[in-house]
Design a protein around this motif. Sequence first.
Motif, PDB file in Angstrom:
ATOM      1  N   VAL A 134      -1.464  14.606  -2.035  1.00 11.14           N
ATOM      2  CA  VAL A 134      -2.351  13.441  -2.132  1.00 11.14           C
ATOM      3  C   VAL A 134      -2.905  13.320  -3.545  1.00 11.14           C
ATOM      4  O   VAL A 134      -2.935  12.229  -4.130  1.00 11.14           O
ATOM      5  N   GLU A 135      -3.323  14.420  -4.121  1.00  9.30           N
ATOM      6  CA  GLU A 135      -3.867  14.387  -5.478  1.00  9.30           C
ATOM      7  C   GLU A 135      -2.819  13.971  -6.500  1.00  9.30           C
ATOM      8  O   GLU A 135      -3.135  13.281  -7.473  1.00  9.30           O
ATOM      9  N   GLU A 136      -1.573  14.381  -6.298  1.00 10.59           N
ATOM     10  CA  GLU A 136      -0.520  13.940  -7.212  1.00 10.59           C
ATOM     11  C   GLU A 136      -0.382  12.418  -7.164  1.00 10.59           C
ATOM     12  O   GLU A 136      -0.341  11.754  -8.205  1.00 10.59           O
ATOM     13  N   LEU A 137      -0.330  11.855  -5.968  1.00 12.27           N
ATOM     14  CA  LEU A 137      -0.213  10.400  -5.851  1.00 12.27           C
ATOM     15  C   LEU A 137      -1.448   9.695  -6.402  1.00 12.27           C
ATOM     16  O   LEU A 137      -1.331   8.666  -7.076  1.00 12.27           O
ATOM     17  N   ARG A 138      -2.598  10.233  -6.149  1.00 13.53           N
ATOM     18  CA  ARG A 138      -3.826   9.636  -6.713  1.00 13.53           C
ATOM     19  C   ARG A 138      -3.831   9.743  -8.231  1.00 13.53           C
ATOM     20  O   ARG A 138      -4.330   8.855  -8.916  1.00 13.53           O
ATOM     21  N   GLY A 139      -3.268  10.826  -8.750  1.00 14.93           N
ATOM     22  CA  GLY A 139      -3.157  10.987 -10.194  1.00 14.93           C
ATOM     23  C   GLY A 139      -2.287   9.916 -10.839  1.00 14.93           C
ATOM     24  O   GLY A 139      -2.421   9.616 -12.019  1.00 14.93           O
ATOM     25  N   GLU A 143       0.846  -1.192   0.000  1.00 17.14           N
ATOM     26  CA  GLU A 143       0.000   0.000   0.000  1.00 17.14           C
ATOM     27  C   GLU A 143       0.884   1.246   0.000  1.00 17.14           C
ATOM     28  O   GLU A 143       1.969   1.248   0.592  1.00 17.14           O
ATOM     29  N   ILE A 144       0.404   2.317  -0.643  1.00 18.72           N
ATOM     30  CA  ILE A 144       1.083   3.607  -0.649  1.00 18.72           C
ATOM     31  C   ILE A 144       0.251   4.583   0.169  1.00 18.72           C
ATOM     32  O   ILE A 144      -0.963   4.691  -0.015  1.00 18.72           O
ATOM     33  N   GLY A 145       0.900   5.287   1.089  1.00 21.09           N
ATOM     34  CA  GLY A 145       0.262   6.330   1.890  1.00 21.09           C
ATOM     35  C   GLY A 145       1.088   7.602   1.805  1.00 21.09           C
ATOM     36  O   GLY A 145       2.158   7.628   1.194  1.00 21.09           O
TER      37      GLY A 145
END
Length: 146
Positions: free
Chosen positions: A126-131, A100-102
């Motif tokens: 967070v949005e960058e990682l979700r992107g 998992e990535i957090g």
Amino acid sequence: MDGVGAVRGYDVFRPDDLRKLDDFLCRGHVRPLESLPGNVFTIAMRHDCDNVIEPAVRMAEWEADRGYWSTYYILHTAPYWRDKWTLRSSLDRIAELGHEIGIHNDAITVQLETGRPAVSVLSEAVEELRGYGFQIRSTVAHGHRR
């Protein structure tokens, strides 16, 4: 692998450390935080990826070889965050191994240093990682001493 080797002078796990960890853990019962079933035989393991990410990739491979899965918390103020190729390839490898990535949250420090609202700093990270396709569902504080 002989161990998780040194990168630019940072502490490492030596082969004997890894053997002791492997002996201590119960194979098949180490999981990332998001998948905790709540039984007494589960160990939740996390890694805070502070200054360099390469040792985290090697640790993720070591864990996956043994059937361990962890949560890797990625620091948005770390030098590796600015190197998008290294960031993406490292995260892709960690995730493809089943981890998992957090987000490793240093937003308050950024706010104190720059005046940017911590909520904006954290939201952007967070949005960058979700992107990149990662479901970010957890965070841990970084805890600068400044």
